[in-house]
Design a protein around this motif. Structure first.
Motif: not given
Length: 676
Positions: A143-149
């Protein structure tokens, strides 16, 4: 001069920047390759994930998970992360109906939020430092590119529970360093990345400590064979990491890749029939559901080929064995782990003995609760692979296949005279056998020998002695899944369900195997539908009651009247074939006593265990040895070994010559020519 120093300074800065950028590029390579690996090996069922999505509660939990569970082994709370990983996989895997499904992502976020808020902790360090971080690593990378910071940082803090501990050994070391490598890649910590890579590379070695042994068996928790438990973690993960790092500055040295490939080809695949193995290869984890299929390494084979392209032919042959389109053939003995594997086109035979050099089975974390007699010469016949798989909950653990015992037998007393001799095609194994009750008052001793030749397994038992044993002494020659009809030489009709006590039995036939007694004996044959649960043998497993049909043929011994006996295991297509074989056996027992156990087979093959100095007839002459040893005579050659691992010096005398030989101290076989 000042200008020169300035130029050098600039060059060093540029070099450092180049190195840093290169390192950061390698971080992305490691992460992207791991994500690709996860998606390539994935077999997640879409209906299962859809069910998880539909059943998640508003607080991000599932009603059927016990979030208060304290079980140290299979900690039920970690099921939450296992489900989250499955959901993350299908969300990021193209060409499925849930790919980038926004509703599924909301469920994933709720589940992540719940865990990062609660930060559940197990009473078992392994879950906190390895198990939980492993799940969270996979979730983060998928989910590297889908989780907010915010979620990213909280999830990363859970992964940070890992401990890169230089004092861990073998499988545990690989697990923790693997986690450290990925954490470093995710946080751009180049120093930690290098350290973890170096720890893994250093641990890939052959030696006598925990890990890969010189015979390609694998041990952990002391001298215990753990090929498909800790060995699975060590071998599988190391090869996957080697694949991830290939072509980078962190790549494994060629010799390390070779070690890992060798243990797969020479150890892993030989200790199983295809994807099916036996309890003796994995110790306590055989009390876990589904573990006897743990030898299935097929998903990893393309990755092994990528790092060992020169071994592609061998690896593809192994893949064919796993797919049952070809079979292994031959005998392998692993002297450092007291394990024998014998493969024939139609079946495989596995034997786990124990000596003063190896350790008894372990029962920790409330696992393996009934397996006290495992590794006590338990022996298994496998044709389809379903003979023993998931049968453990209904086993009578006092009657393990191959074990000679009595009611109340509790533990093996380990002896040094345990080993094997082989030419790679056939082999003979021996065990100086002593089993006793829990206080050591009742004791049974014997000499046990197993000959593996063509389609025959010949087991000799000699020198049976008992101390203070009031009940009957017996050998369970099998305890497997009951499949099809059962017949004996005493019955013209098939045996029905129940317990049958029979007198003067010569043979039993079941599921394509014949169990032939070397002399008629009393037997008990159990054909029963037996109930039990995994929870009975492993407190972390299900309490659901299961029922299995079990076949258990048991020979009774009378040590007062006859302290020597034996039986033969072989493939047979019918009872008529068994009768023919009994009338014209392919073997001849020429000695079976406390000094010498020996079998003569066709083509002038001789297999013998000399427990002391002794003589056996061979052709028109004799073979004499002046010290205890194991011997196989075949094709004009003598194969010999020292089962005590002391490196005995043995003088062999035949009708033609005499020769003195110093045997290896590791129990391995040496070949002697020109003596016969």
């Amino acid at each position: 001069m000042r200008r020169c120093f300035f130029s050098i300074y600039v060059i060093l800065i540029l070099f450092s920047l180049l190195f840093a950028f290169s390192g950061y590029g390698q971080s992305d390579t490691i992460i992207n390759r791991y994500r690709s690996y996860l998606l390539q090996i994935d077999t997640t069922d879409i209906a299962y994930v859809q069910k998880l999505h539909n059943s998640i509660r508003p607080d991000g939990t599932w009603s059927d998970i016990n979030y208060q569970d304290t079980e140290p082994a299979a900690w039920n709370v970690s099921e939450h992360l296992k489900r989250l990983q499955a959901m993350a996989t299908l969300f990021t895997k193209p060409n499925n109906a849930l790919y980038q499904d926004v509703s599924l992502l909301r469920s994933i976020e709720k589940a992540i939020d719940h865990w990062t808020e609660k930060r559940y902790q197990s009473s078992n360090w392994w879950h906190n430092q390895i198990g939980v971080p492993r799940y969270m690593r996979d979730i983060i990378i998928l989910l590297r590119h889908y989780l907010d910071d915010n979620r990213w940082q909280k999830a990363l803090s859970v992964m940070a529970q890992l401990q890169v501990n230089d004092h861990y050994l073998a499988g545990n070391l690989i697990w923790c360093a693997d986690l450290g490598l990925h954490y470093a890649a995710l946080t751009d910590d180049l120093q930690l990345m290098q350290r973890c890579r170096d720890l893994i590379v250093k641990e890939v070695k052959i030696g006598r400590g925990e890990g890969i042994q010189p015979d390609y068996s694998f041990q952990q928790h002391g001298a215990r064979l753990q090929m498909y438990q800790y060995g699975k973690a060590y071998i599988w993960e190391s090869l996957r990491i080697a694949w991830q790092l290939r072509g980078t500055s962190l790549a494994f040295p060629d010799e390390k890749v070779q070690i890992l490939t060798d243990v797969v080809l020479n150890g892993w695949q030989w200790m199983a029939r295809g994807i099916y193995t036996v309890p003796g290869t994995m110790d306590r984890s055989s009390s876990r559901k589904g573990e006897l299929r743990a030898a299935d390494i097929r998903p990893l084979i393309p990755f092994i080929v990528a790092v060992s392209p020169e071994r592609k032919r061998e690896l593809m042959e192994m893949n064919a064995v796993m797919n049952q389109s070809r079979s292994l053939k031959g005998f392998r003995y692993y002297p450092f782990s007291d394990f024998a594997a014998y493969h024939r086109p139609e079946f495989s035979f596995f034997l786990k003995t124990i000596s003063t050099r190896t350790l008894p089975t372990e029962s920790i974390n409330r696992e393996n609760l009934k397996g006290k007699l495992l590794n006590s010469c338990d022996a298994y016949l496998i044709r389809t692979g379903e003979e023993y798989t998931d049968l453990m909950p209904v086993w009578d653990w006092n009657r393990l296949p191959g074990v000679t015992a009595f009611q109340g037998a509790h533990a093996i007393e380990r002896k040094e005279f345990v080993g094997s001799v082989s030419d790679g095609v056939s082999g003979v194994s021996v065990m100086d056998y002593v089993i006793k009750d829990s206080i050591g008052r009742q004791k049974l001793s014997a000499k046990k020998l197993w000959v593996c030749y063509e389609d025959f397994i010949i087991c000799l038992i000699a020198g049976i002695k008992d101390e203070q044993i009031p009940g009957r002494i017996y050998t369970a020659i099998d305890q497997c899944r009951w499949h099809g009809s059962i017949a004996t030489d005493l019955n013209s009709i098939e045996l029905s369900e129940g317990t049958h006590v029979l007198h003067g039995v010569s043979w039993v036939y079941h599921n394509g195997f014949a169990y032939i007694l070397l002399e008629s004996s009393d037997m008990e044959i159990q054909l029963k539908s037996v109930t039990g649960s995994w929870h009975d043998i492993n407190r972390a497993e299900s309490k659901t009651v299961i029922t299995e049909k079990v076949f258990t043929p048991v020979i009774y011994h009378n040590s007062k009247e006859n302290n020597a006996t034996g039986y033969v295991l072989t493939r047979a297509n019918s009872t008529a074939a068994v009768n023919k074989l009994v009338r014209r056996p392919h073997w001849s027992v020429i000695s079976n006593d406390e000094n010498v156990q020996a079998v003569h087979l066709k083509k002038n093959v001789l297999m013998a265990a000399f427990h002391n100095a002794g003589t056996v007839p061979y052709k028109k002459g004799k073979i004499n040895v002046d010290k205890a040893c194991l011997m196989l005579v075949k094709g004009g050659k003598i194969y010999i070994s020292d089962p005590t691992h002391k490196g005995a010096t043995v003088t062999i005398t035949t009708h033609r010559h005499a020769k003195t030989i110093a045997l290896p101290k590791d129990g391995k076989t040496i070949i002697i020519e020109n003596l016969l």
